[in-house]
Scaffold this active site. Sequence first.
Site, PDB file in Angstrom:
ATOM      1  N   GLU A 286     -89.386   5.784 -41.164  1.00  0.00           N
ATOM      2  CA  GLU A 286     -90.656   6.377 -41.609  1.00  0.00           C
ATOM      3  C   GLU A 286     -90.695   6.499 -43.123  1.00  0.00           C
ATOM      4  O   GLU A 286     -89.791   6.048 -43.821  1.00  0.00           O
ATOM      5  CB  GLU A 286     -90.827   7.764 -40.982  1.00  0.00           C
ATOM      6  CG  GLU A 286     -89.733   8.735 -41.336  1.00  0.00           C
ATOM      7  CD  GLU A 286     -89.825  10.054 -40.579  1.00  0.00           C
ATOM      8  OE1 GLU A 286     -90.838  10.291 -39.922  1.00  0.00           O
ATOM      9  OE2 GLU A 286     -88.876  10.839 -40.656  1.00  0.00           O
TER      10      GLU A 286
ATOM     11  N   ASP B 252     -91.456  16.254 -48.473  1.00  0.00           N
ATOM     12  CA  ASP B 252     -92.057  14.911 -48.439  1.00  0.00           C
ATOM     13  C   ASP B 252     -92.629  14.490 -49.792  1.00  0.00           C
ATOM     14  O   ASP B 252     -93.777  14.046 -49.881  1.00  0.00           O
ATOM     15  CB  ASP B 252     -93.169  14.847 -47.379  1.00  0.00           C
ATOM     16  CG  ASP B 252     -92.733  15.332 -46.014  1.00  0.00           C
ATOM     17  OD1 ASP B 252     -91.536  15.224 -45.708  1.00  0.00           O
ATOM     18  OD2 ASP B 252     -93.588  15.831 -45.254  1.00  0.00           O
TER      19      ASP B 252
END
Length: 576
Positions: free
Chosen positions: A247, A71
């Site tokens: 997302e 991430d």
Amino acid sequence: MITKKISFLYFIGFLCFFSLTAQEKKSNKTSNKRSPVFSSVIYQGDDEIYKRNPLKSDEFYSPILQGCYPDPAITRKGEDYYMVCSSFAMFPGVPIFHSKDLVNWTDLGGVLNNVSEFNPHDTGISGGVYAPGITYNPHNDTFYMIVTAFTGNMGNIIVKTKDPKNGWGSPIKLAFNGIDPSIFFDDNGKGYVVHNDAPDKGKELYNGHRVIKVWEYDLDKDQVIPGTDKIIVDGGVDLSKKPIWIEAPHLYKKDNHYYLMCAEGGTGDNHSEVIFISDSPKGPFKPAPNNPILTQRYFAKNRPDKVDWAGHADLVLGPDNKYYGVFLGIRPNEKDRVNTGRETFILPVDWSGTFPIFENGLIPMVPKLKMPNGAINKTGNEGFLPNGNFTFTENFTSKKLDYRWIGLRGPREHFISIVKKGLQINPFPVNIKELKPTSTLFYRQQHNTFSFETTLDYKPESEKDLAGIVCLQNESFNYVFGVTKKGKDTYVLLERTENGQSEIIASKKIEIMGAIRLQVKAAGDNYQFSYALNGANFENLGTGVSGDVLSTNVAGGFTGALVGLYATASNNAILK
């Protein structure tokens, strides 16, 4: 994050900081006799892909961060680049890195390093904190790191600093739900926060249906402005196709247009990166006609040197005035198992047209890239993190312990001390299977083929004492390889834990005259645990074992395997 992410969307009570402190005081009173000392560690990576792909003078390897660094988010101030990643229940929270050229990176530790403010003491390893964003605001010369924390009723938080090399302020709790926030500052200085959220109540159409919301942000109050929230993407690029897990949104501005880039498809085989355009940061946003702009989902499952799951990206303008994107991906072993976790990759981005597209991000990815113009590859030298195949040697003689050594659910400083002979671990009365801080100094597994060796000075006093190595995917899936007692005798044992069920699969009575060396070697899915006594050669303890329990395929969750120096005063790997 995939659908399992939802299971973390509850917050766990109040912080039990005082009980943790009591536990640490109890540990610190443990006699030095029972405290193991580790005098050295050698970690060596030996993946074939790097042997077959040596670097030329103008090349560097991707991933740039090997092992569990998922991430990624990135920002720039002048010539300085800062990048953050998810850390979950590892401590400190949100590792942060610095570079001048996107090739050579230094580790600055963790943003959330104050346990009184961020305390994942009772969370599963895939809880804690994840999906950070980092943004530099030139209007007030301030860096912002925004992230979702699933511990201590924190939720979405933001921290600030003028200089990421000199620490961060205290977390500020933000008044919105959802996950994966990032913050954007417009040319006029106005701030906006975008994030993933559930659809409005009663409007969820299918499992995995999510939306992207935007809020206006009050820079004086450091809070989203009530009533300014708006859904700017519903479901994904094409709602009629029921896309899942839109997302990890990021807003950008280029050529008087606003761009919203998101991950879509869940952080697995269908992962991708998509882009939208608007004339306003609050929409309406229209998807690009050429989405996705990055994915590895279209290719043969058995392709060589496979990189998969590419997505969850962020863009930055490079030192050569060309765009680059950092993103997560995985490199499975020969059985397609993911032990090293989701790693941080980088690719150049072509933004010469209306929409950006990752160069060679829609063909099978390769391990080498051309460096940005003017960069010199110094990885592994001058304090820069290594990549490719490398050897990491730690003798515990430096006053400042390398930031690659981390704690789990609490600071490493609560159980370690540097002594004359090396690193002493003062064992907690906690074993590796408990949802508590453990007295384990962890290092990320960064290769599918590797060895990890340590020298241990230790004489356990009872069966409750154990020290050695742990290979861990999570609290319910791991291997413990260590020295303990049975009656008056000393043993070395190997315990396998799968789905919370533990079994000692090998053990041997030993007589320790001096130090003992312990080693774990992995060749893809095969892990071999060995020991050496009194200067002799290594001897295998049992046969090779499968690394299946160290993979996310078997264990689930979002992390990669960790290898740790472990000690406990509450051993439950008891020999019969």
